[in-house]
Design a protein around this motif. Sequence first.
Motif, mmCIF file in Angstrom:
data_model
loop_
_atom_site.group_PDB
_atom_site.id
_atom_site.type_symbol
_atom_site.label_atom_id
_atom_site.label_comp_id
_atom_site.label_asym_id
_atom_site.label_seq_id
_atom_site.Cartn_x
_atom_site.Cartn_y
_atom_site.Cartn_z
ATOM 1 N N VAL A 54 0.744 -1.501 -0.109
ATOM 2 C CA VAL A 54 0.034 -0.034 0.090
ATOM 3 C C VAL A 54 0.884 1.102 0.054
ATOM 4 C CG1 VAL A 54 -1.906 1.256 1.169
ATOM 5 C CG2 VAL A 54 -1.720 -1.252 1.192
ATOM 6 N N HIS A 108 2.952 -1.689 7.005
ATOM 7 C CA HIS A 108 2.630 -0.344 7.285
ATOM 8 C C HIS A 108 3.868 0.595 7.102
ATOM 9 C CE1 HIS A 108 -1.131 -1.728 8.708
ATOM 10 N NE2 HIS A 108 -1.138 -2.369 9.707
ATOM 11 N N TYR A 109 4.924 0.047 7.401
ATOM 12 C CA TYR A 109 6.140 0.742 7.361
ATOM 13 C C TYR A 109 6.213 1.328 5.979
ATOM 14 C CZ TYR A 109 8.368 -0.976 11.744
ATOM 15 O OH TYR A 109 8.569 -0.988 13.005
ATOM 16 N N ILE A 112 4.231 4.369 5.603
ATOM 17 C CA ILE A 112 4.485 5.494 6.206
ATOM 18 C C ILE A 112 5.781 5.973 5.314
ATOM 19 C CG2 ILE A 112 5.495 6.308 8.376
ATOM 20 C CD1 ILE A 112 3.534 4.245 9.635
ATOM 21 N N MET A 115 4.349 7.757 2.423
ATOM 22 C CA MET A 115 3.740 8.986 2.950
ATOM 23 C C MET A 115 4.566 10.191 3.282
ATOM 24 S SD MET A 115 1.588 9.540 6.392
ATOM 25 C CE MET A 115 3.152 9.725 7.429
ATOM 26 N N ILE A 249 -9.455 0.458 -3.019
ATOM 27 C CA ILE A 249 -10.445 -0.534 -1.886
ATOM 28 C C ILE A 249 -11.596 -0.467 -2.194
ATOM 29 C CG2 ILE A 249 -10.642 -1.205 0.448
ATOM 30 C CD1 ILE A 249 -7.724 0.206 0.813
ATOM 31 N N PHE B 29 0.515 0.189 18.049
ATOM 32 C CA PHE B 29 1.098 -0.425 16.840
ATOM 33 C C PHE B 29 2.148 -1.699 17.073
ATOM 34 C CE2 PHE B 29 3.604 0.913 12.707
ATOM 35 C CZ PHE B 29 2.849 -0.065 12.056
ATOM 36 N N ASP B 33 -0.540 -4.102 16.220
ATOM 37 C CA ASP B 33 -0.544 -3.915 14.855
ATOM 38 C C ASP B 33 -1.548 -3.116 14.120
ATOM 39 O OD1 ASP B 33 1.241 -4.423 12.767
ATOM 40 O OD2 ASP B 33 0.420 -6.121 11.935
ATOM 41 N N PRO B 35 -2.017 0.579 12.732
ATOM 42 C CA PRO B 35 -1.655 2.106 12.490
ATOM 43 C C PRO B 35 -2.594 3.157 12.776
ATOM 44 C CG PRO B 35 -2.392 1.170 10.423
ATOM 45 C CD PRO B 35 -2.773 0.060 11.482
ATOM 46 N N PHE B 37 -3.946 5.944 13.051
ATOM 47 C CA PHE B 37 -3.721 7.234 12.599
ATOM 48 C C PHE B 37 -4.725 8.252 13.260
ATOM 49 C CE2 PHE B 37 -2.177 5.118 8.618
ATOM 50 C CZ PHE B 37 -1.122 5.882 8.160
ATOM 51 N N PRO B 92 -5.013 -6.525 7.187
ATOM 52 C CA PRO B 92 -4.385 -5.417 7.785
ATOM 53 C C PRO B 92 -4.924 -4.068 7.248
ATOM 54 C CG PRO B 92 -2.556 -6.818 7.155
ATOM 55 C CD PRO B 92 -3.975 -7.361 6.977
ATOM 56 N N ILE B 93 -5.165 -4.289 5.760
ATOM 57 C CA ILE B 93 -5.503 -3.084 5.233
ATOM 58 C C ILE B 93 -7.053 -2.407 5.745
ATOM 59 C CG2 ILE B 93 -6.820 -4.232 3.520
ATOM 60 C CD1 ILE B 93 -4.883 -1.090 2.750
ATOM 61 N N SER B 95 -7.943 -2.316 8.986
ATOM 62 C CA SER B 95 -7.709 -1.407 10.277
ATOM 63 C C SER B 95 -7.074 -0.273 9.684
ATOM 64 C CB SER B 95 -6.791 -2.073 11.323
ATOM 65 O OG SER B 95 -5.751 -2.668 10.831
ATOM 66 N N PHE B 96 -6.224 -0.333 8.558
ATOM 67 C CA PHE B 96 -5.669 0.890 8.128
ATOM 68 C C PHE B 96 -6.685 2.051 7.516
ATOM 69 C CE2 PHE B 96 -3.545 3.259 4.822
ATOM 70 C CZ PHE B 96 -2.101 3.274 5.041
ATOM 71 N N MET B 222 1.636 11.954 11.965
ATOM 72 C CA MET B 222 2.723 11.760 11.011
ATOM 73 C C MET B 222 4.204 12.011 11.627
ATOM 74 S SD MET B 222 1.124 13.535 7.585
ATOM 75 C CE MET B 222 -0.559 12.817 7.107
ATOM 76 N N PHE B 225 4.504 8.922 13.759
ATOM 77 C CA PHE B 225 5.065 7.755 13.010
ATOM 78 C C PHE B 225 6.413 7.815 12.752
ATOM 79 C CE2 PHE B 225 0.519 6.511 12.155
ATOM 80 C CZ PHE B 225 0.481 5.260 12.515
ATOM 81 N N ILE B 229 9.266 5.020 13.785
ATOM 82 C CA ILE B 229 10.034 4.092 12.724
ATOM 83 C C ILE B 229 11.260 4.474 12.821
ATOM 84 C CG2 ILE B 229 10.196 3.728 10.395
ATOM 85 C CD1 ILE B 229 7.289 4.122 9.771
ATOM 86 N N GLY B 232 12.621 2.572 15.688
ATOM 87 C CA GLY B 232 12.457 0.922 15.829
ATOM 88 C C GLY B 232 11.336 0.756 16.846
ATOM 89 N N LEU B 233 10.402 -0.001 16.130
ATOM 90 C CA LEU B 233 8.919 -0.333 16.627
ATOM 91 C C LEU B 233 9.150 -0.928 17.875
ATOM 92 C CD1 LEU B 233 6.037 -0.476 16.360
ATOM 93 C CD2 LEU B 233 6.100 -2.506 15.157
#
Lengths: 322, 287
Positions: A54, A108-109, A112, A115, A249, B29, B33, B35, B37, B92-93, B95-96, B222, B225, B229, B232-233
């Motif tokens: 994605v 998800h990484y 982001i 993004m 989607i 996250f 798992d 994200p 937002f 997962p998409i 929940s995104f 943003m 996130f 990242i 490191g998660l």
Amino acid sequence: MNKKRIILTLIILFSFVIPFLDIGSYNLHLVSYSLIWVILAQGLNVIQGFTGYVSIAQAGFFGIGAYSSAILSLNLGISVWLTIPLAIVISGIFGILIGYPALRTQGHYFAIVTMSFTMIIWVFMMSSVKFTGGEEGIPNIPSPSSVFGIDFSLKENYYYLILISVLITILFIYRLMQSRVGRAFITIRENEQLAQAVGISLLKYKMLSFTISAMLGGFAGALYVHYTHFVNPTPFTVDYSLNAILAVILGGSGTIIGPIIGAFIMIFLPEYLRIAEEYRLIIYAVMLILIVFYMPKGITNLIKIAYNKVLSKVARKSETKK
Amino acid sequence: MDIFFQLLLNGVVIGSYYILIALGLSIIFGVLDIPHFAHGSVAMFSGYIAYIVVSSYNANIFVAIIISIIFATIIGVILEIVAYRPVANAPPINSFIIALALMMVIDNVATVIFGSNQVSIKSSSNQVFNFGSVTLSEQRLYLLLTTFILVTGLYIFMKYSKTGKAIRAVSQNKEAAQIVGINTNRISSIVFGLGSAMAGAAGAFMGILFALYPAMGGHTVMKGFAVLILGGLGSFPGTIIGGLLIGITENFGVALLSSSYKDLFAFVILIIVLVFKPSGLFGNRGL
């Protein structure tokens, strides 16, 4: 299979007569804009739907295509018929540059990181005023020059340019997904380790997929900018990338019909919700949540289920008659 | 040299705001798992609650911060139960998209209720501490202290309490955790509650130190996130160092280059780090 062909031909014929129907210039504009979004969404579908990554960079590539074609045609005086293919190439180059670091991540990484690139591209559009005009943007972008006496500054004629571009894009995606390359994409989506085990070079195919999606994003951007004759950074924010993801989607990701339906929904639905004024986006977002709850495979799947139900009912009726 | 230390201190203050945001995101996250937002939007909305508590009821800012934290915790738990739990076992998409849609809902509800103008929380006293020629306002000190207390508290909770151990178990293997009798639904709610509490504190401080506006949620998340990242998660030291790194770089970047590129620095660092180390600075799963 035959029935599908007939329906397809009818839809294509119908799309060619749309400018002759008396739907008003605003509705024609919405249809043209939706068709541009079909290209954008088809591009995103290659990486998101078929390859399973994605990407939130699609609006960025849309912007790169738009600004490239605008600047090349306006500042360097190159014919628009050349700047559109050039914009596609430039977007592809950016696709490679962005894809290389971004595709080192997953899930998800990856979303982001892509993004982040969209934000960087957007900030550059806003800040490098000399080049992009900043927030005021670039006005007076030329139309493609006339060919065989067809004047493309008329919206009705430009509609056909967009429509033919859409048809070429869809044909390209269709052929792509039937080829070895397309099957490699799907294998990567289904199971990366397996794909690697059967000898698919992961990085190569993921890069290819991402670059194709970038090029189609750029193609949509170039078509858009010679249609509106004006460009500023507004339509290239992260929000629009998210809308493109939703279009894929909603329609049904990993299908060819899906992004077409999704793109039209994404353009027309907010228009029809305008009556709700300030509650528009709230209603829209709640609808999205409900769609994910109750029809997570997108509208294409829902239509398929309904179609099969009707078909089986018809079949049963004809059987009882016998 | 004084300017250097002042910029460094300001960077640490902004950094600790990012740490508050990123730590909440990180446990949500990392464990579930998701994200999330809408995390920044929860912070923004709770910040507005703190603003109302102070401006309409003349409450002390500490009371406002606590109310903001409680409010955010409740919202977080509600979002988990109503919106995320139905898609917990879906791809997962899903929940995104839910996360994005929730962000739109909360941001637009905030615009309808509070309007889109910027507001800030006025505190009654405005003491300034001087360390040599470097200054630190009272409110900024409170932010540093709050971050320190919350981060340490969360760390101890996750490391030593029974619930904390259960959360880590879910984070490592959800099914195995269920088999040994951990109620994963309850853990999901607790994780959202804890994470959102952090966001509540961050939101109140956003109002106290800077300004609140509905679109703030998106910008904040943003950055969150990016920190998550970068570090490191699921890594406590990673989140702290990532937050400080981004806060400090932003401050120096604005001072040395231009403020129009302010939001770029975080993402440029993020991309550079990912090119060399895709798992982040302290990347390893599990808290």
